[in-house]
Design a protein around this motif. Sequence first.
Motif, PDB file in Angstrom:
ATOM      1  N   LEU A   1      92.104 -41.087  16.932  1.00 24.88           N
ATOM      2  CA  LEU A   1      91.385 -39.924  16.418  1.00 24.88           C
ATOM      3  C   LEU A   1      90.321 -39.463  17.396  1.00 24.88           C
ATOM      4  N   ALA A   2      89.588 -40.419  17.993  1.00 23.86           N
ATOM      5  CA  ALA A   2      88.518 -40.054  18.913  1.00 23.86           C
ATOM      6  C   ALA A   2      89.051 -39.334  20.138  1.00 23.86           C
ATOM      7  N   ALA A   3      90.250 -39.726  20.587  1.00 22.38           N
ATOM      8  CA  ALA A   3      90.795 -39.146  21.810  1.00 22.38           C
ATOM      9  C   ALA A   3      91.605 -37.891  21.573  1.00 22.38           C
ATOM     10  N   ALA A   4      92.037 -37.681  20.326  1.00 23.80           N
ATOM     11  CA  ALA A   4      93.004 -36.626  20.056  1.00 23.80           C
ATOM     12  C   ALA A   4      92.351 -35.259  19.992  1.00 23.80           C
ATOM     13  N   VAL A   5      93.012 -34.274  20.600  1.00 27.42           N
ATOM     14  CA  VAL A   5      92.629 -32.874  20.476  1.00 27.42           C
ATOM     15  C   VAL A   5      93.857 -32.133  19.989  1.00 27.42           C
ATOM     16  N   PRO A   6      93.824 -31.471  18.838  1.00 24.07           N
ATOM     17  CA  PRO A   6      95.028 -30.807  18.326  1.00 24.07           C
ATOM     18  C   PRO A   6      95.621 -29.858  19.349  1.00 24.07           C
ATOM     19  N   ALA A   7      96.959 -29.921  19.478  1.00 25.50           N
ATOM     20  CA  ALA A   7      97.655 -29.072  20.445  1.00 25.50           C
ATOM     21  C   ALA A   7      98.721 -28.260  19.739  1.00 25.50           C
ATOM     22  N   LEU A   8      98.341 -27.526  18.716  1.00 23.98           N
ATOM     23  CA  LEU A   8      99.275 -26.719  17.947  1.00 23.98           C
ATOM     24  C   LEU A   8      99.247 -25.280  18.438  1.00 23.98           C
ATOM     25  N   ARG A   9     100.380 -24.613  18.306  1.00 23.88           N
ATOM     26  CA  ARG A   9     100.456 -23.215  18.710  1.00 23.88           C
ATOM     27  C   ARG A   9      99.771 -22.340  17.662  1.00 23.88           C
ATOM     28  N   ALA A  10      98.995 -21.390  18.113  1.00 20.23           N
ATOM     29  CA  ALA A  10      98.273 -20.511  17.189  1.00 20.23           C
ATOM     30  C   ALA A  10      99.152 -19.345  16.791  1.00 20.23           C
ATOM     31  N   ALA A  11      99.179 -19.064  15.495  1.00 18.11           N
ATOM     32  CA  ALA A  11      99.912 -17.924  14.972  1.00 18.11           C
ATOM     33  C   ALA A  11      98.938 -16.757  14.828  1.00 18.11           C
ATOM     34  N   PRO A  12      99.442 -15.545  14.576  1.00 21.24           N
ATOM     35  CA  PRO A  12      98.538 -14.418  14.324  1.00 21.24           C
ATOM     36  C   PRO A  12      97.552 -14.752  13.217  1.00 21.24           C
ATOM     37  N   GLY A  13      96.289 -14.454  13.450  1.00 22.61           N
ATOM     38  CA  GLY A  13      95.254 -14.807  12.496  1.00 22.61           C
ATOM     39  C   GLY A  13      94.640 -16.172  12.735  1.00 22.61           C
ATOM     40  N   GLY A  14      95.147 -16.902  13.722  1.00 25.89           N
ATOM     41  CA  GLY A  14      94.535 -18.160  14.105  1.00 25.89           C
ATOM     42  C   GLY A  14      95.088 -19.393  13.423  1.00 25.89           C
ATOM     43  N   LEU A  15      96.057 -19.269  12.501  1.00 27.72           N
ATOM     44  CA  LEU A  15      96.601 -20.434  11.830  1.00 27.72           C
ATOM     45  C   LEU A  15      97.571 -21.159  12.749  1.00 27.72           C
ATOM     46  N   PRO A  16      97.492 -22.489  12.836  1.00 27.12           N
ATOM     47  CA  PRO A  16      98.400 -23.243  13.701  1.00 27.12           C
ATOM     48  C   PRO A  16      99.821 -23.217  13.151  1.00 27.12           C
ATOM     49  N   GLN A  17     100.794 -23.291  14.042  1.00 27.51           N
ATOM     50  CA  GLN A  17     102.198 -23.288  13.660  1.00 27.51           C
ATOM     51  C   GLN A  17     102.935 -24.331  14.485  1.00 27.51           C
ATOM     52  N   ALA A  18     103.962 -24.923  13.891  1.00 25.44           N
ATOM     53  CA  ALA A  18     104.794 -25.891  14.593  1.00 25.44           C
ATOM     54  C   ALA A  18     106.087 -26.051  13.813  1.00 25.44           C
ATOM     55  N   GLU A  19     107.069 -26.708  14.417  1.00 24.37           N
ATOM     56  CA  GLU A  19     108.333 -27.020  13.768  1.00 24.37           C
ATOM     57  C   GLU A  19     108.350 -28.494  13.378  1.00 24.37           C
ATOM     58  N   ASP A  20     109.272 -28.838  12.482  1.00 21.40           N
ATOM     59  CA  ASP A  20     109.315 -30.207  11.974  1.00 21.40           C
ATOM     60  C   ASP A  20     109.382 -31.251  13.087  1.00 21.40           C
ATOM     61  N   GLY A  21     110.248 -31.040  14.048  1.00 27.05           N
ATOM     62  CA  GLY A  21     110.473 -32.067  15.057  1.00 27.05           C
ATOM     63  C   GLY A  21     109.511 -32.056  16.224  1.00 27.05           C
ATOM     64  N   ASP A  22     108.540 -31.151  16.224  1.00 21.94           N
ATOM     65  CA  ASP A  22     107.602 -31.064  17.341  1.00 21.94           C
ATOM     66  C   ASP A  22     106.713 -32.299  17.413  1.00 21.94           C
ATOM     67  N   SER A  23     106.173 -32.504  18.616  1.00 27.40           N
ATOM     68  CA  SER A  23     105.172 -33.540  18.789  1.00 27.40           C
ATOM     69  C   SER A  23     103.790 -32.895  18.724  1.00 27.40           C
ATOM     70  N   SER A  24     102.759 -33.693  18.947  1.00 24.21           N
ATOM     71  CA  SER A  24     101.393 -33.194  19.064  1.00 24.21           C
ATOM     72  C   SER A  24     100.637 -34.180  19.940  1.00 24.21           C
ATOM     73  N   GLU A  25      99.542 -33.730  20.514  1.00 19.10           N
ATOM     74  CA  GLU A  25      98.763 -34.630  21.355  1.00 19.10           C
ATOM     75  C   GLU A  25      98.234 -35.801  20.540  1.00 19.10           C
ATOM     76  N   ALA A  26      97.810 -35.514  19.288  1.00 21.63           N
ATOM     77  CA  ALA A  26      97.322 -36.590  18.428  1.00 21.63           C
ATOM     78  C   ALA A  26      98.412 -37.632  18.197  1.00 21.63           C
ATOM     79  N   TRP A  27      99.641 -37.170  17.937  1.00 23.16           N
ATOM     80  CA  TRP A  27     100.745 -38.101  17.684  1.00 23.16           C
ATOM     81  C   TRP A  27     101.089 -38.892  18.936  1.00 23.16           C
ATOM     82  N   GLU A  28     101.125 -38.261  20.084  1.00 24.00           N
ATOM     83  CA  GLU A  28     101.491 -38.983  21.307  1.00 24.00           C
ATOM     84  C   GLU A  28     100.501 -40.098  21.600  1.00 24.00           C
ATOM     85  N   ARG A  29      99.239 -39.859  21.340  1.00 23.35           N
ATOM     86  CA  ARG A  29      98.246 -40.898  21.580  1.00 23.35           C
ATOM     87  C   ARG A  29      98.391 -42.036  20.571  1.00 23.35           C
ATOM     88  N   LEU A  30      98.578 -41.687  19.301  1.00 26.89           N
ATOM     89  CA  LEU A  30      98.735 -42.709  18.284  1.00 26.89           C
ATOM     90  C   LEU A  30     100.034 -43.478  18.479  1.00 26.89           C
TER      91      LEU A  30
END
Length: 277
Positions: A18-47
């Motif tokens: 948690l301390a090292a993780a920075v969310p790496a999600l794609r931003a959708a219009p309006g600023g809401l993050p978006q991703a697909e089911d099988g995507d990774s994330s920086e938080a997940w890769e570290r964990l």
Amino acid sequence: MTAAARRDGLRAVAALALAAAVPALRAAPGGLPQAEDGDSSEAWERLRAQLFGTRPLLTGAAVRLEAPRRAAYGASVPVKIVPALAQTPQLWMKRLTLVVDHNPSPLAAVLELTPEIGWPEFETRLRVDQYSHVRVVAELSDGTLHTDSRYVKTSGGCSAPPNRDAPEHIGSTLVRLLEPARVGVAGAAEVTVLHPNDTGFELDQRTMFYIPARFVRTLAVSYAGRPLFDAELDFSISENPSWRFRFVPQGPGELRAEAQDSQDARFSGRLAVEPQA
């Protein structure tokens, strides 16, 4: 490794991730993050690196995770772990790890299973604090790791205050069958611990102070004196933590659940079972 040492290690791993993780999600219009089911994330890769090192994770082979694409209430998101194989002495699912990538405590649960569980299907409810992947990793007795994930759109799960209408019932542990028990057949059961599962992020609207964290930390379930599963839990599990599961009774016995919270309070519940032939 003792259960206490494993629990401390898991907490340290989650804190480092948690301390090292920075969310790496794609931003959708309006600023809401978006991703697909099988995507990774920086938080997940570290964990993932902390929990499993460089071991390969196979997809689509042994386990499936079911969760809503969009959840109306982030403090109670239903999830279901569906196996693709039954437990046998030759090959069984020995461990399940449940993760919510972007929660303050991403490591929600680690379940240690035995072949006695029969069919390792589980249902529970999670707190999801922001748009995030929810993941399960299943480790089989042959050492292989299998994973599945769902991207869940919801927020606020870790700051929603729990219900405190009946504090005198905190710790009550309910054990029940969801269908008649039959000898040699995997039947459904449920264990629920009445507990607020406080996260430490909930604001008490009367005092305007944060409610200290206190949550169910461990759960051990057995039948006829033989262990079915042991769970190491965190506050990413919803209040009144509940687990639905299946077990295979080979004769009469007691279905028993023993829980302990993060302040070392202990709770237990039991149910006498007389399966039909």
